[in-house]
Design a protein around this motif. Structure first.
Motif, PDB file in Angstrom:
ATOM      1  N   TYR A  17     -12.089 -16.000   1.091  1.00 35.88           N
ATOM      2  CA  TYR A  17     -13.271 -16.619   0.495  1.00 35.88           C
ATOM      3  C   TYR A  17     -14.409 -15.607   0.354  1.00 35.88           C
ATOM      4  N   TYR A  18     -14.569 -14.767   1.363  1.00 34.69           N
ATOM      5  CA  TYR A  18     -15.644 -13.766   1.346  1.00 34.69           C
ATOM      6  C   TYR A  18     -15.435 -12.747   0.228  1.00 34.69           C
ATOM      7  N   ILE A  19     -14.178 -12.331   0.043  1.00 35.14           N
ATOM      8  CA  ILE A  19     -13.880 -11.310  -0.959  1.00 35.14           C
ATOM      9  C   ILE A  19     -13.912 -11.884  -2.379  1.00 35.14           C
ATOM     10  N   SER A  20     -13.307 -13.046  -2.550  1.00 37.41           N
ATOM     11  CA  SER A  20     -13.141 -13.599  -3.902  1.00 37.41           C
ATOM     12  C   SER A  20     -14.237 -14.575  -4.305  1.00 37.41           C
ATOM     13  N   GLU A  21     -14.974 -15.097  -3.303  1.00 38.51           N
ATOM     14  CA  GLU A  21     -16.004 -16.118  -3.545  1.00 38.51           C
ATOM     15  C   GLU A  21     -15.417 -17.352  -4.225  1.00 38.51           C
ATOM     16  N   THR A  53       0.973 -22.595  23.761  1.00 46.88           N
ATOM     17  CA  THR A  53      -0.243 -23.226  23.241  1.00 46.88           C
ATOM     18  C   THR A  53      -1.313 -22.183  22.930  1.00 46.88           C
ATOM     19  N   VAL A  54      -1.479 -21.224  23.843  1.00 47.65           N
ATOM     20  CA  VAL A  54      -2.450 -20.147  23.616  1.00 47.65           C
ATOM     21  C   VAL A  54      -2.051 -19.334  22.383  1.00 47.65           C
ATOM     22  N   LEU A  55      -0.747 -19.068  22.251  1.00 51.26           N
ATOM     23  CA  LEU A  55      -0.269 -18.321  21.089  1.00 51.26           C
ATOM     24  C   LEU A  55      -0.562 -19.086  19.796  1.00 51.26           C
ATOM     25  N   LEU A  56      -0.336 -20.401  19.818  1.00 54.17           N
ATOM     26  CA  LEU A  56      -0.603 -21.218  18.638  1.00 54.17           C
ATOM     27  C   LEU A  56      -2.092 -21.229  18.283  1.00 54.17           C
ATOM     28  N   ILE A  57      -2.934 -21.217  19.298  1.00 54.54           N
ATOM     29  CA  ILE A  57      -4.378 -21.157  19.055  1.00 54.54           C
ATOM     30  C   ILE A  57      -4.739 -19.845  18.368  1.00 54.54           C
ATOM     31  N   PHE A  58      -4.169 -18.745  18.858  1.00 54.59           N
ATOM     32  CA  PHE A  58      -4.426 -17.450  18.228  1.00 54.59           C
ATOM     33  C   PHE A  58      -3.850 -17.397  16.815  1.00 54.59           C
ATOM     34  N   MET A  59      -2.679 -17.991  16.618  1.00 52.37           N
ATOM     35  CA  MET A  59      -2.093 -18.051  15.276  1.00 52.37           C
ATOM     36  C   MET A  59      -3.000 -18.842  14.332  1.00 52.37           C
ATOM     37  N   THR A  60      -3.550 -19.932  14.841  1.00 51.98           N
ATOM     38  CA  THR A  60      -4.460 -20.758  14.039  1.00 51.98           C
ATOM     39  C   THR A  60      -5.725 -19.988  13.681  1.00 51.98           C
ATOM     40  N   LEU A  61      -6.267 -19.269  14.662  1.00 49.76           N
ATOM     41  CA  LEU A  61      -7.463 -18.451  14.401  1.00 49.76           C
ATOM     42  C   LEU A  61      -7.168 -17.350  13.387  1.00 49.76           C
ATOM     43  N   PHE A  62      -5.971 -16.784  13.480  1.00 48.71           N
ATOM     44  CA  PHE A  62      -5.563 -15.758  12.517  1.00 48.71           C
ATOM     45  C   PHE A  62      -5.518 -16.347  11.103  1.00 48.71           C
ATOM     46  N   CYS A  63      -4.920 -17.536  10.988  1.00 46.72           N
ATOM     47  CA  CYS A  63      -4.860 -18.206   9.688  1.00 46.72           C
ATOM     48  C   CYS A  63      -6.261 -18.457   9.141  1.00 46.72           C
ATOM     49  N   PHE A  64      -7.114 -18.978  10.014  1.00 43.47           N
ATOM     50  CA  PHE A  64      -8.490 -19.280   9.600  1.00 43.47           C
ATOM     51  C   PHE A  64      -9.205 -18.014   9.128  1.00 43.47           C
ATOM     52  N   SER A  65      -8.997 -16.927   9.849  1.00 39.21           N
ATOM     53  CA  SER A  65      -9.659 -15.663   9.473  1.00 39.21           C
ATOM     54  C   SER A  65      -9.154 -15.163   8.120  1.00 39.21           C
ATOM     55  N   LEU A  66      -7.862 -15.359   7.838  1.00 40.99           N
ATOM     56  CA  LEU A  66      -7.318 -14.959   6.543  1.00 40.99           C
ATOM     57  C   LEU A  66      -7.986 -15.712   5.403  1.00 40.99           C
ATOM     58  N   SER A  67      -8.157 -17.031   5.586  1.00 37.82           N
ATOM     59  CA  SER A  67      -8.756 -17.833   4.517  1.00 37.82           C
ATOM     60  C   SER A  67     -10.244 -17.528   4.358  1.00 37.82           C
ATOM     61  N   VAL A  68     -10.929 -17.288   5.492  1.00 38.57           N
ATOM     62  CA  VAL A  68     -12.355 -16.959   5.421  1.00 38.57           C
ATOM     63  C   VAL A  68     -12.550 -15.608   4.742  1.00 38.57           C
ATOM     64  N   PHE A  69     -11.720 -14.636   5.099  1.00 42.39           N
ATOM     65  CA  PHE A  69     -11.811 -13.306   4.473  1.00 42.39           C
ATOM     66  C   PHE A  69     -11.551 -13.404   2.971  1.00 42.39           C
TER      67      PHE A  69
END
Length: 228
Positions: free
Chosen positions: A31-35, A13-29
């Protein structure tokens, strides 16, 4: 407390939470780069993929024994379970764009798809183990295979007909009509059954690989008996 923290389920479960946060960070990054908000929708898809896991975890944690309650939760679970493998089909959105290299977008989609798929497989494994209390192994295995084919049919409904889990309440008659007409006239909807069959076979291979690998790892960590 230490046993709880070190349990395989908590660690996963902890691993899945970190995987989810990793995914979220990829999409946010991205968005930040490409707007552009191109792949922000994947966060909603991943949230939906977590729902089956939350439902099955509820069954496990509270040790639901009532057959009526269990059946009710499983019915809701079936409605949301296709959201887990659905993210695999978001690869349809992969194409070259000027602002972001295609390899980055591939990693984004695959990260979300893998996380969603693991959420779904863990939840399916939870349901399988619970059903073993009520039925024979062969019957339960048959149900699991059926669930996976139902899931692939649900993926088809979502990807190609744009239905979602909420439409069971929002537009049940429209959804029911699209399902029934394909059951009555299957030869007129070869695409429906082609996607359902092939994706269902693929998901079965993937799930049973996941399941047997988990069983193998569990056997390997069992203490061996010492002969005196």
């Amino acid at each position: 407390m230490k046993k709880i923290i070190e349990s395989p389920r908590v660690r996963m479960t902890v691993l899945l939470i970190f995987m989810t946060l990793f995914c979220f960070s990829l999409s946010v990054f991205r968005y930040y780069i490409s707007e552009t908000k191109v792949f922000l929708f994947l966060n909603w898809n991943l949230f939906l993929a977590w729902i089956p896991l939350l439902l099955s975890s509820f069954i496990v944690i509270f040790k639901i024994k009532s057959r009526i309650s269990l059946a009710f939760i499983i019915i809701i679970w079936i409605l949301f379970f296709p959201n887990s493998p659905y993210i695999l089909t978001d690869l349809f959105h992969l194409r070259a764009r000027n602002s972001i290299p295609i390899w980055y977008d591939l990693i984004v989609i695959l990260s979300y798809a893998w996380t969603g798929l693991i959420c779904g497989f863990i939840s399916l494994n939870d349901i399988e183990k619970r059903l073993f209390s009520y039925g024979k192994k062969n019957v339960v295995n048959g149900l699991i295979i059926f669930f996976l084919f139902i899931s692939s049919f649900g993926v088809y409904l979502g990807r190609f007909l744009r239905w979602n889990s909420w439409d069971v309440l929002n537009n049940p008659f429209g959804l029911f009509n699209d399902i029934v007409v394909r059951l009555i006239y299957p030869l007129e909807y070869t695409k429906t059954w082609g996607v359902t069959l092939l994706m269902g076979v693929m998901l079965n291979f993937m799930y049973f690989t996941f399941k047997w690998m988990e069983a193998g790892n569990h056997d390997n960590i069992q203490p061996k008996k010492v002969n005196h």
